[in-house]
Design a protein around this motif. Structure first.
Motif, mmCIF file in Angstrom:
data_model
loop_
_atom_site.group_PDB
_atom_site.id
_atom_site.type_symbol
_atom_site.label_atom_id
_atom_site.label_comp_id
_atom_site.label_asym_id
_atom_site.label_seq_id
_atom_site.Cartn_x
_atom_site.Cartn_y
_atom_site.Cartn_z
ATOM 1 N N ASN A 28 0.834 -1.193 0.000
ATOM 2 C CA ASN A 28 0.000 0.000 0.000
ATOM 3 C C ASN A 28 0.873 1.248 0.000
ATOM 4 O O ASN A 28 1.895 1.299 0.675
ATOM 5 C CB ASN A 28 -0.916 0.002 1.227
ATOM 6 C CG ASN A 28 -1.777 -1.253 1.301
ATOM 7 O OD1 ASN A 28 -1.564 -2.105 2.144
ATOM 8 N ND2 ASN A 28 -2.740 -1.363 0.399
ATOM 9 N N VAL A 81 0.936 5.788 -0.142
ATOM 10 C CA VAL A 81 0.174 6.982 0.176
ATOM 11 C C VAL A 81 0.950 8.221 -0.256
ATOM 12 O O VAL A 81 2.190 8.228 -0.255
ATOM 13 C CB VAL A 81 -0.131 7.049 1.695
ATOM 14 C CG1 VAL A 81 1.142 7.156 2.503
ATOM 15 C CG2 VAL A 81 -1.089 8.198 2.024
ATOM 16 N N SER A 137 0.281 12.888 -0.641
ATOM 17 C CA SER A 137 -0.603 14.038 -0.466
ATOM 18 C C SER A 137 -0.139 15.151 -1.386
ATOM 19 O O SER A 137 0.932 15.055 -2.010
ATOM 20 C CB SER A 137 -0.580 14.513 0.990
ATOM 21 O OG SER A 137 0.705 15.038 1.305
ATOM 22 N N ARG A 197 5.245 9.081 -3.345
ATOM 23 C CA ARG A 197 4.494 8.004 -2.683
ATOM 24 C C ARG A 197 5.348 7.340 -1.598
ATOM 25 O O ARG A 197 6.519 7.054 -1.795
ATOM 26 C CB ARG A 197 4.051 6.946 -3.700
ATOM 27 C CG ARG A 197 3.081 7.503 -4.723
ATOM 28 C CD ARG A 197 2.508 6.418 -5.613
ATOM 29 N NE ARG A 197 1.693 7.018 -6.653
ATOM 30 C CZ ARG A 197 0.426 7.379 -6.494
ATOM 31 N NH1 ARG A 197 -0.167 7.175 -5.336
ATOM 32 N NH2 ARG A 197 -0.245 7.930 -7.484
ATOM 33 N N LEU A 236 3.042 2.216 3.131
ATOM 34 C CA LEU A 236 2.044 2.432 4.163
ATOM 35 C C LEU A 236 1.680 1.117 4.847
ATOM 36 O O LEU A 236 1.314 0.141 4.178
ATOM 37 C CB LEU A 236 0.782 3.046 3.541
ATOM 38 C CG LEU A 236 -0.332 3.512 4.481
ATOM 39 C CD1 LEU A 236 0.116 4.730 5.269
ATOM 40 C CD2 LEU A 236 -1.592 3.833 3.681
ATOM 41 N N LEU A 264 -0.992 -0.337 6.357
ATOM 42 C CA LEU A 264 -2.412 -0.004 6.331
ATOM 43 C C LEU A 264 -3.232 -1.053 7.070
ATOM 44 O O LEU A 264 -3.037 -2.255 6.895
ATOM 45 C CB LEU A 264 -2.891 0.077 4.878
ATOM 46 C CG LEU A 264 -4.341 0.475 4.648
ATOM 47 C CD1 LEU A 264 -4.580 1.909 5.081
ATOM 48 C CD2 LEU A 264 -4.713 0.281 3.179
ATOM 49 N N VAL A 296 -5.794 12.713 1.195
ATOM 50 C CA VAL A 296 -4.589 11.953 0.882
ATOM 51 C C VAL A 296 -4.966 10.925 -0.174
ATOM 52 O O VAL A 296 -6.144 10.567 -0.323
ATOM 53 C CB VAL A 296 -3.999 11.247 2.124
ATOM 54 C CG1 VAL A 296 -3.564 12.253 3.177
ATOM 55 C CG2 VAL A 296 -4.984 10.246 2.710
ATOM 56 N N GLU A 297 -3.963 10.467 -0.893
ATOM 57 C CA GLU A 297 -4.210 9.453 -1.915
ATOM 58 C C GLU A 297 -3.620 8.130 -1.464
ATOM 59 O O GLU A 297 -2.409 8.016 -1.272
ATOM 60 C CB GLU A 297 -3.589 9.875 -3.251
ATOM 61 C CG GLU A 297 -3.929 8.916 -4.389
ATOM 62 C CD GLU A 297 -3.315 9.355 -5.713
ATOM 63 O OE1 GLU A 297 -2.380 8.663 -6.174
ATOM 64 O OE2 GLU A 297 -3.756 10.381 -6.260
ATOM 65 N N ILE A 298 -4.466 7.125 -1.264
ATOM 66 C CA ILE A 298 -4.030 5.798 -0.862
ATOM 67 C C ILE A 298 -4.334 4.832 -1.995
ATOM 68 O O ILE A 298 -5.502 4.638 -2.365
ATOM 69 C CB ILE A 298 -4.743 5.334 0.430
ATOM 70 C CG1 ILE A 298 -4.425 6.295 1.583
ATOM 71 C CG2 ILE A 298 -4.340 3.908 0.797
ATOM 72 C CD1 ILE A 298 -5.170 5.963 2.865
#
Length: 421
Positions: free
Chosen positions: A110, A112, A114, A120, A123, A125, A180-182
């Motif tokens: 994963n 993430v 912003s 990137r 993560l 998660l 945020v972009e996950i």
């Protein structure tokens, strides 16, 4: 009387410095190693925030399926969402249940980013549901967790850890409401929590999202957390699980019988590694007991020889005291008291050393990063303190009791002529 014994004990320590150092060092080393094991077990099993409900949380992680036609044919694996939804989603005895999917074994799966940090980042998660926040107790710096409505609707909302928020936004202030972009999907931040040590397997993460917010969630594997109303409710919960097991075996046409591994308490769940068999608690307990016995007996045997050497040097003194009417039990009590002082000093040193070792070797003992701190409440505990002093007392009795008893039984003539004990 005991003040006199204390002064004499201190004088004896100063008089035989080498033997005193070895005796205290042997006791300290034994206590240190025993306490490292005790503290290590305590850290991983006590109720400590955010896993404040360990004592009444039970787990189901794996399911095994045996063929009805061929007894030797079977397959096993983690709990599927479909199996949970049909057979385990309504456990009436429990206060609540929660599904959780961890990515700790695939930390780079994963990612993430912003707007403030477009690069990137990997993560850790955790995908879960709103009931998860009832089982865990986090410290919120800002905002709040996602709600049941968010989870049921698959709303893309996320709770970030403090360190992750700082990496993505440079601060933990005014982060709630930002995006945020996950994994290429936009999530809105609902809360920020303080970082959690990796000691806490089910609470340590970089971000928490509703599992329903990820595509394909119905085809993934999960661990089921069952929060009992009382830790004594395990038999009732187990009955419900066995009933669900039977319901699957009777109602489905899969040609297989299901074996649900669990529910296990927190201690046993830590041993639950393989999906095709249950955890071997007996072997794990036997290993711990064997190690403790070895750590306990070997120093005791060595200290006995040093105590015997001390007693031999004091046989004349014992003979003179007996000649003036000293009772055997008085001599025995004095020798034991003097050796207890030695064991007590060694025990305190060993106790302090054990905490130093646990903190120094935390990466090796708990597989956590050097920068992650161990909460103070996991190290300081009244039961652990009491166990240390009990061990000191037993160690003292084993190492000094036998030679002291033999010396107290010697005749006056034998004591004065320094005959062997």
């Amino acid at each position: 009387m005991f003040k006199v014994y204390l002064k004499q004990a201190i004088a004896m320590l100063k008089q035989n410095k080498f033997i005193s150092i070895v005796s205290i060092g042997g006791t300290a080393l034994a206590i240190m190693m025993i306490m490292v094991i005790i503290v290590s077990q305590s850290v991983q099993n006590r109720d400590i925030a955010p896993e404040v409900n360990r004592d009444r949380t039970f787990y189901i992680k794996n399911v095994r399926f045996n063929s009805k036609k061929d007894a030797e044919s079977s397959n096993s694996g983690p709990l599927r969402y479909s199996f949970y939804k049909e057979f385990l989603s309504d456990i009436k005895t429990a206060e609540t249940t929660s599904l959780i999917a961890l990515s700790k074994f695939a930390p780079n799966k994963n990612m993430v980013k912003s707007l403030a940090h477009p690069e990137r980042l990997p993560l850790n998660l955790i995908q879960t549901d709103a009931s998860y926040w009832q089982i865990m107790s986090f410290n919120y710096l800002e905002g709040k967790p996602f709600t049941k409505e968010d989870s049921d609707s698959g709303i893309k909302t996320v709770v970030l850890s403090e360190s992750t928020a700082k990496k993505l936004f440079g601060s933990t202030s005014n982060v709630v409401g930002k995006d945020v972009e996950i994994d290429f999907n936009s999530y809105k931040v609902s809360g920020i929590v303080t970082d959690v040590s990796r000691i806490f397997e089910y609470a340590s993460g970089d971000a928490w999202i509703p599992y329903t917010s990820k595509d394909g969630y119905a085809h993934r594997y999960y661990t089921l957390l069952i929060l009992a109303k009382d830790k004594g409710d395990l038999p009732l919960i187990n009955d419900e699980i066995r009933l669900a097991e039977s319901r699957y075996n009777i109602t489905t046409n899969s040609g297989q019988n299901a074996i649900i591994w669990g529910p296990y308490n927190h201690k046993i769940q830590r041993l639950n590694i393989w999906s095709n068999t249950g955890p071997d608690e007996k072997s794990a307990n036997n290993r711990i007991i064997f190690i403790l016995i070895i750590l306990f007996l070997v120093p005791a045997v060595n200290l006995t020889s040093f105590s015997l050497s001390r007693i031999k040097k004091r046989t004349e003194e014992i003979g003179v005291r007996k000649a003036f009417g000293a009772k055997k039990y008085v001599i025995l009590i004095q020798v034991l008291y003097e050796n207890f002082i030695t064991s007590l000093i060694g025990g305190i040193i060993g106790l302090c050393l054990s905490y130093v070792i646990v903190i120094w070797l935390k990466h090796w003992l708990f597989d956590i990063r050097d920068e992650v701190s161990i909460p103070l409440e996991t190290l300081v505990s009244l039961p652990i303190f009491l166990s240390v002093f009990v061990v000191c007392l037993i160690l003292n009795l084993l190492s000094a009791g036998i030679p002291a008893y033999q010396a107290s039984r010697m005749t006056i003539v034998s004591s004065l002529t320094k005959k062997e004990i």
